[in-house]
Design a protein around this motif. Structure first.
Motif, PDB file in Angstrom:
ATOM      1  N   LEU A  11       0.846  -1.189   0.000  1.00  0.00           N
ATOM      2  CA  LEU A  11       0.000   0.000   0.000  1.00  0.00           C
ATOM      3  C   LEU A  11       0.885   1.243   0.000  1.00  0.00           C
ATOM      4  CD1 LEU A  11      -2.764   1.440   0.363  1.00  0.00           C
ATOM      5  CD2 LEU A  11      -2.448   1.121   2.833  1.00  0.00           C
ATOM      6  N   ARG A  38      -0.745  -6.343 -15.380  1.00  0.00           N
ATOM      7  CA  ARG A  38      -1.532  -6.024 -14.190  1.00  0.00           C
ATOM      8  C   ARG A  38      -3.017  -6.229 -14.481  1.00  0.00           C
ATOM      9  NH1 ARG A  38      -0.599   0.568 -13.847  1.00  0.00           N
ATOM     10  NH2 ARG A  38      -1.920   1.126 -15.642  1.00  0.00           N
ATOM     11  N   ALA A  40      -6.667  -4.960 -12.723  1.00  0.00           N
ATOM     12  CA  ALA A  40      -7.441  -4.232 -11.728  1.00  0.00           C
ATOM     13  C   ALA A  40      -8.796  -4.915 -11.558  1.00  0.00           C
ATOM     14  CB  ALA A  40      -7.633  -2.785 -12.167  1.00  0.00           C
ATOM     15  N   PRO A  88      -3.706   6.383  -8.161  1.00  0.00           N
ATOM     16  CA  PRO A  88      -4.735   5.399  -7.768  1.00  0.00           C
ATOM     17  C   PRO A  88      -5.102   4.449  -8.908  1.00  0.00           C
ATOM     18  CG  PRO A  88      -5.268   7.537  -6.848  1.00  0.00           C
ATOM     19  CD  PRO A  88      -4.063   7.743  -7.748  1.00  0.00           C
ATOM     20  N   ASP A  90      -3.198   2.997 -10.806  1.00  0.00           N
ATOM     21  CA  ASP A  90      -2.219   1.913 -10.909  1.00  0.00           C
ATOM     22  C   ASP A  90      -2.549   0.752  -9.980  1.00  0.00           C
ATOM     23  OD1 ASP A  90       0.266   4.480 -11.115  1.00  0.00           O
ATOM     24  OD2 ASP A  90      -0.501   3.259 -12.772  1.00  0.00           O
ATOM     25  N   THR A  91      -3.565   0.903  -9.154  1.00  0.00           N
ATOM     26  CA  THR A  91      -3.972  -0.162  -8.244  1.00  0.00           C
ATOM     27  C   THR A  91      -4.380  -1.402  -9.025  1.00  0.00           C
ATOM     28  OG1 THR A  91      -4.682   1.375  -6.520  1.00  0.00           O
ATOM     29  CG2 THR A  91      -5.655  -0.833  -6.499  1.00  0.00           C
ATOM     30  N   GLN A 114      -0.116  -7.727  -4.961  1.00  0.00           N
ATOM     31  CA  GLN A 114      -1.088  -6.636  -4.922  1.00  0.00           C
ATOM     32  C   GLN A 114      -0.394  -5.298  -4.719  1.00  0.00           C
ATOM     33  OE1 GLN A 114      -4.691  -6.652  -5.145  1.00  0.00           O
ATOM     34  NE2 GLN A 114      -4.331  -4.439  -5.258  1.00  0.00           N
ATOM     35  N   THR A 116      -1.600  -1.353  -4.129  1.00  0.00           N
ATOM     36  CA  THR A 116      -2.737  -0.471  -3.853  1.00  0.00           C
ATOM     37  C   THR A 116      -2.216   0.947  -3.647  1.00  0.00           C
ATOM     38  OG1 THR A 116      -3.940  -2.277  -2.793  1.00  0.00           O
ATOM     39  CG2 THR A 116      -4.715  -0.039  -2.379  1.00  0.00           C
ATOM     40  N   VAL A 117      -2.753   1.875  -4.431  1.00  0.00           N
ATOM     41  CA  VAL A 117      -2.339   3.274  -4.343  1.00  0.00           C
ATOM     42  C   VAL A 117      -3.513   4.083  -3.816  1.00  0.00           C
ATOM     43  CG1 VAL A 117      -1.368   5.238  -5.571  1.00  0.00           C
ATOM     44  CG2 VAL A 117      -0.808   2.906  -6.306  1.00  0.00           C
ATOM     45  N   SER A 118      -3.322   4.707  -2.670  1.00  0.00           N
ATOM     46  CA  SER A 118      -4.393   5.488  -2.060  1.00  0.00           C
ATOM     47  C   SER A 118      -4.274   6.954  -2.466  1.00  0.00           C
ATOM     48  CB  SER A 118      -4.335   5.361  -0.547  1.00  0.00           C
ATOM     49  OG  SER A 118      -3.135   5.902  -0.061  1.00  0.00           O
TER      50      SER A 118
END
Length: 119
Positions: A11, A38, A40, A88, A90-91, A114, A116-118
């Motif tokens: 993350l 990737r 999503a 985000p 790129d999540t 995984q 995850t980009v917030s």
């Protein structure tokens, strides 16, 4: 075939960086072109980047060009994906893949890691 194991996901806040690694088993790693894909949630798997056998030729999806860098260390049987300026969008689950031939489907896939980009 080679066996592939990804690591380095996690993350991160938007604008941050992560470095993914993919370790390959076997003695023929340098014979394979290596790539990152990737997927999503709710979307199809998409190409991210590829590096050819010697490491001197690389290809990138337009969406990551200028932000991501793929590289390989044939002595360590490892391919990397340095991801900077993460967004985000790129999540996704990131997969490593190997291909022996110049064209066609990839022969081996990792289990995924995984990212995850917030915001």
């Amino acid at each position: 075939q080679v066996q592939l194991v990804e690591s380095g996901g996690g993350l991160v806040q938007a604008g941050g960086s992560l470095r993914l690694s993919c370790a390959a088993s076997g003695r023929t790693f340098s014979s394979y072109a290596m790539a990152w894909f990737r997927q999503a949630p709710g979307k199809e798997r998409e190409f991210v980047a590829r590096v050819e056998k010697s490491g001197d030729i690389t290809y990138y999806a337009d969406s990551v060009k200028g932000r991501f860098t793929i590289s390989r260390d044939n002595a360590k049987n490892t391919v990397y994906l340095q991801m900077n300026s993460l967004k985000p969008g790129d999540t996704a689950v990131y997969y490593c893949a190997a291909r022996l031939g110049l064209l066609g489907p990839y022969d081996s896939w990792g289990q995924g890691t995984q990212v995850t980009v917030s915001s």
